[in-house]
Design an enzyme around this catalytic site. Structure first.
Site, short mmCIF file in Angstrom:
data_model
loop_
_atom_site.label_atom_id
_atom_site.label_comp_id
_atom_site.label_asym_id
_atom_site.label_seq_id
_atom_site.Cartn_x
_atom_site.Cartn_y
_atom_site.Cartn_z
CE LYS A 117 34.14 42.59 39.33
NZ LYS A 117 33.07 41.66 38.98
CD GLN B 29 29.54 41.31 38.24
OE1 GLN B 29 30.67 41.72 38.02
NE2 GLN B 29 29.21 40.73 39.38
CG ASP C 176 35.69 36.44 36.89
OD1 ASP C 176 36.33 36.94 37.83
OD2 ASP C 176 34.48 36.69 36.66
#
Ligand code: NAP
Length: 303
Positions: free
Chosen positions: A58, A102, A125
């Site tokens: 990422k 995460q 997200d």
């Protein structure tokens, strides 16, 4: 020369690389037009090896697309209160456009509570309750990354998805449910099947688009597939490699070799949906930066 089999493969790696190129164009335009560079903040808790690999990729792709990346590595022993305090600090930081925590978080931390602390305008997200509500209501917002990647790949292969019957195997909050809403948004007729569904194969045989998000290695066989259907395989399963004793390999939820004769197109694992997730996260970061400032979302990011 492309063989008949090759032409059935939906190359997610290639599509994601193209999308990252478009994101870079959008970022360059923001830098020159608005003198602004979007920033993605990544929070990694603990030492989970798979999470570390994801986060490394990422960060790499964030920088490659010309955006700023800010990393927060926390000890696995961090308290829920301190982790929430970090999220609130990032919420309040005007230079941060996207916040990614995460998952999975180490035992003892409540992922749902931590995620829901993220400012919805920075929820790249697309996992907060507000983002899920906006998706359900068809309002502007940040959409979950993996399901968005599924729609992009289906649309790239099939064009207009209106009127297609999309069957989704799996009803998770992360993939199945949002995928159903996103395909509905494309005017598909959507059926969700799950572990309690009866006659699942027969329902799947009616699908023009079959999305498998189950977590069961190679569950979908050729006789589940309508002739010419588009198969989007979200599953990532590590299994023993029969060709290399002692080694493992990744397979999807679709029995790739078995379905090739029946399917019109299919995403491979790896190299199908997987690479789309990070690309969609970066796309969301640019969209978040624009929405928060009242700027138009760059049309180069449309699909
Ligand atoms: P999940 O939360 O475990 O959900 C699995 C879903 O499959 C559930 O809805 C479950 O039904 C259903 N299911 C389980 N066994 C079934 C069966 N025999 N027949 C029909 N349905 C069945 O998993 P997830 O988070 O959605 O992830 C699914 C897969 O996608 C995993 O392999 C995961 O690693 C992968 N994944 C990939 C990406 C990516 O970037 N490519 C991202 C996220 C996830 P019930 O609800 O009835 O239990």
């Amino acid at each position: 020369m492309t063989s008949k089999t090759d032409s059935k493969v939906i190359d997610g790696k290639e599509y994601a690389a193209g999308l990252r190129g478009r994101i870079k164009t959008a970022v360059d335009d923001l830098s020159s037009g608005q003198d602004y560079t979007p920033t993605l903040a990544v929070v990694l808790v603990g030492e989970d090896p798979a999470s570390r690999v994801y986060v490394r990729n990422k960060i790499k792709f964030t920088k490659e697309t010309g955006m700023r990346s800010v990393e927060h590595q926390c000890e696995a022993s961090i308290s829920q209160t301190d982790l929430i305090a970090l999220v609130r600090t990032l919420n309040a930081d005007p230079d941060v456009d996207g916040i990614l925590v995460q998952l999975p978080l180490p035992d003892g931390l409540d992922s749902a509570k931590v995620i829901d602390e993220i400012d919805p305008s920075k929820d790249v997200d697309g996992l907060t309750e507000v983002s899920a509500g906006r998706l359900t209501l068809g309002k502007t917002g940040l959409r979950p990354c993996t399901p968005t990647g599924c729609v992009m790949l289906a649309k790239d292969r099939l064009g207009d998805l209106s009127g297609k019957h999309c069957v989704i195997i799996g009803r998770s909050i992360l993939v199945g449910k949002p995928a159903a809403l996103l395909f509905l948004e494309q005017n598909c007729s959507v059926t969700i099947v799950h572990s309690r569904t009866q006659n699942i194969e027969a329902i799947c045989r009616n699908a023009d688009i079959l999305v498998a998000a189950v977590g069961r290695p190679e569950m979908v066989k050729a006789d589940w597939v309508k002739d010419g259907a588009c198969l989007i395989d979200v599953g990532i399963n590590r299994v023993k490699n029969p060709d290399r004793p002692g080694k493992t390999k990744l397979v999807g939820d679709v029995d790739y070799q078995d379905v090739l004769s029946a399917a019109g197109s299919v995403t491979p694992v790896p190299g199908g949906v997987g690479p789309m997730t990070i690309a969609c996260l970066l796309r969301n970061t640019v969209i978040a930066a624009c929405l928060r400032r009242g700027w138009d979302t760059p049309s180069v990011l449309d699909f």
